[in-house]
Motif scaffolding. Structure first.
Motif, PDB file in Angstrom:
ATOM      1  N   ARG A 199       0.822  -1.216   0.000  1.00 38.96           N
ATOM      2  CA  ARG A 199       0.000   0.000   0.000  1.00 38.96           C
ATOM      3  C   ARG A 199       0.855   1.265   0.000  1.00 38.96           C
ATOM      4  O   ARG A 199       0.451   2.297  -0.522  1.00 38.96           O
ATOM      5  CB  ARG A 199      -0.960  -0.018   1.189  1.00 38.96           C
ATOM      6  CG  ARG A 199      -1.982  -1.179   1.078  1.00 38.96           C
ATOM      7  CD  ARG A 199      -3.010  -1.136   2.186  1.00 38.96           C
ATOM      8  NE  ARG A 199      -3.835   0.061   2.107  1.00 38.96           N
ATOM      9  CZ  ARG A 199      -4.220   0.769   3.149  1.00 38.96           C
ATOM     10  NH1 ARG A 199      -3.881   0.402   4.369  1.00 38.96           N
ATOM     11  NH2 ARG A 199      -4.961   1.850   2.990  1.00 38.96           N
ATOM     12  N   SER A 204      -3.183  -2.115  -4.067  1.00 40.53           N
ATOM     13  CA  SER A 204      -4.575  -2.139  -3.625  1.00 40.53           C
ATOM     14  C   SER A 204      -5.168  -3.535  -3.726  1.00 40.53           C
ATOM     15  O   SER A 204      -5.270  -4.093  -4.825  1.00 40.53           O
ATOM     16  CB  SER A 204      -5.411  -1.171  -4.481  1.00 40.53           C
ATOM     17  OG  SER A 204      -6.794  -1.393  -4.253  1.00 40.53           O
ATOM     18  N   ASP A 290      -3.970  -6.214   5.127  1.00 41.89           N
ATOM     19  CA  ASP A 290      -3.843  -5.081   4.204  1.00 41.89           C
ATOM     20  C   ASP A 290      -5.188  -4.713   3.583  1.00 41.89           C
ATOM     21  O   ASP A 290      -5.512  -3.530   3.442  1.00 41.89           O
ATOM     22  CB  ASP A 290      -2.817  -5.399   3.110  1.00 41.89           C
ATOM     23  CG  ASP A 290      -1.385  -5.329   3.639  1.00 41.89           C
ATOM     24  OD1 ASP A 290      -1.123  -4.465   4.503  1.00 41.89           O
ATOM     25  OD2 ASP A 290      -0.542  -6.129   3.201  1.00 41.89           O
ATOM     26  N   GLU A 294      -7.263  -1.287   4.175  1.00 38.74           N
ATOM     27  CA  GLU A 294      -7.663  -0.487   3.012  1.00 38.74           C
ATOM     28  C   GLU A 294      -9.171  -0.200   3.061  1.00 38.74           C
ATOM     29  O   GLU A 294      -9.603   0.935   2.786  1.00 38.74           O
ATOM     30  CB  GLU A 294      -7.293  -1.214   1.720  1.00 38.74           C
ATOM     31  CG  GLU A 294      -7.512  -0.375   0.466  1.00 38.74           C
ATOM     32  CD  GLU A 294      -7.102  -1.126  -0.814  1.00 38.74           C
ATOM     33  OE1 GLU A 294      -6.446  -2.181  -0.716  1.00 38.74           O
ATOM     34  OE2 GLU A 294      -7.454  -0.637  -1.905  1.00 38.74           O
TER      35      GLU A 294
END
Ligand SMILES: [Zn+2]
Length: 302
Positions: A199, A204, A290, A294
């Motif tokens: 990131r 993404s 992650d 996000e």
């Protein structure tokens, strides 16, 4: 016999000596020949982590010289260069980096002068932030960049570079060799395991599945897939990885939407991964974290 004696002496001398011994272990980079003009310097020998030299490197031999896709880890530079030389004595003319990471860009600085470096425009920005490309080393930053697509060479020597969107980073290039019906995916498809989502470099997990879907829609007539860190595969494997990253995203989204914790999302994702034959799950938890982060950040566009 001699080797055993040397090792014994080193062990007696303690930890420092063992560290030296590890450094002096011969570096092994295997070569997979795909055709007379294309070879892969492999990421590692299956089952032997000591041979991790950085990502798979494509070595494409053209009339004018050698095109390299990625340049492995800096510490493997001498072995890497000698392996390239063992394939061709022609000068290296072009280096494409699939993305910014040091295990794919580590030896750019071993090639000066007339070598042309080519990367996605966001990868150039990401590389400029790395210590390895600061100060004097800034001269090794790529000067040629592309946004959506770029073609190098022509005829049997044509190479097409594509950018399909964010995933592993925000500058992952797919490198297609039409005459070989082959694509190098970089780390957007590195292995059959949870994706690494960087990131900090624009990666993404939310965009990941649609980025690979775009690649699948655009790339036709491909038989051979060279992943970032695994042995050669087929388009079916990339199609499966697209479904896997979509399943992973959905599993995390569903867990989060029903108020579950990141640990619960990870447990559900590990169970989901088991449905995919031959998949490892060493990197699933990190990927889940992650994606979770996000989503918490609103899946912010960048
Ligand atoms: Zn990477």
């Amino acid at each position: 016999m001699k080797r055993r004696l040397v090792l014994g002496a080193l062990v007696l001398m303690g930890g420092v000596a063992i560290a030296v011994a590890a450094q002096q272990r011969p570096q092994v980079i295997d070569i997979a020949k795909v055709s007379d003009n294309y070879y892969v310097l492999t990421s590692s020998t299956p089952g032997n982590n000591d041979t991790f030299s950085g990502g798979n490197v494509g070595v494409f031999i053209t009339t004018a010289g050698v095109v390299l896709v990625d340049t492995k880890l800096a510490a493997w530079g001498d072995t890497f260069l000698s392996r390239v030389r063992s394939i061709s004595n022609k000068p290296v003319t072009t280096i494409v980096n699939t993305h910014t990471h040091g295990d794919h860009t580590g030896n750019n600085d071993r090639f000066g002068g007339n070598v042309e470096f080519v990367v996605h425009e966001n990868t150039k920005t990401n590389m400029a932030k790395m210590d390895a490309f600061k100060g004097d080393k800034a001269q090794f930053l790529p000067k040629r960049t592309f946004r959506d697509r770029m073609t190098l060479g022509r005829g049997a020597e044509q190479i097409d570079l594509y950018y399909f969107g964010r995933g592993h980073t925000d500058g992952d290039a797919f490198v297609v060799f039409p005459s070989l019906r082959l694509v190098q995916t970089g780390d957007l498809f590195a292995w059959k395991d949870g994706p690494r989502i960087d990131r900090a470099n624009g990666g993404s997990g939310v965009q990941y599945p649609q980025t690979i879907a775009k690649a699948l829609a655009a790339l036709k007539d491909i038989d051979i897939v060279v992943p970032g860190h695994s042995p050669l595969m087929k388009m079916g494997d990339l199609q499966e990885y697209q479904r896997y990253t979509a399943d992973l995203l959905k599993t995390v989204q569903d867990a989060k939407n029903s108020g579950k914790s990141v640990d619960e999302a990870a447990a559900a994702s590990l169970a989901m991964t088991q449905k995919y034959r031959g998949y490892a799950s060493e990197r699933v938890k990190v990927a889940v974290q992650d994606i979770f982060d996000e989503l918490n950040a609103g899946g912010a566009a960048r």
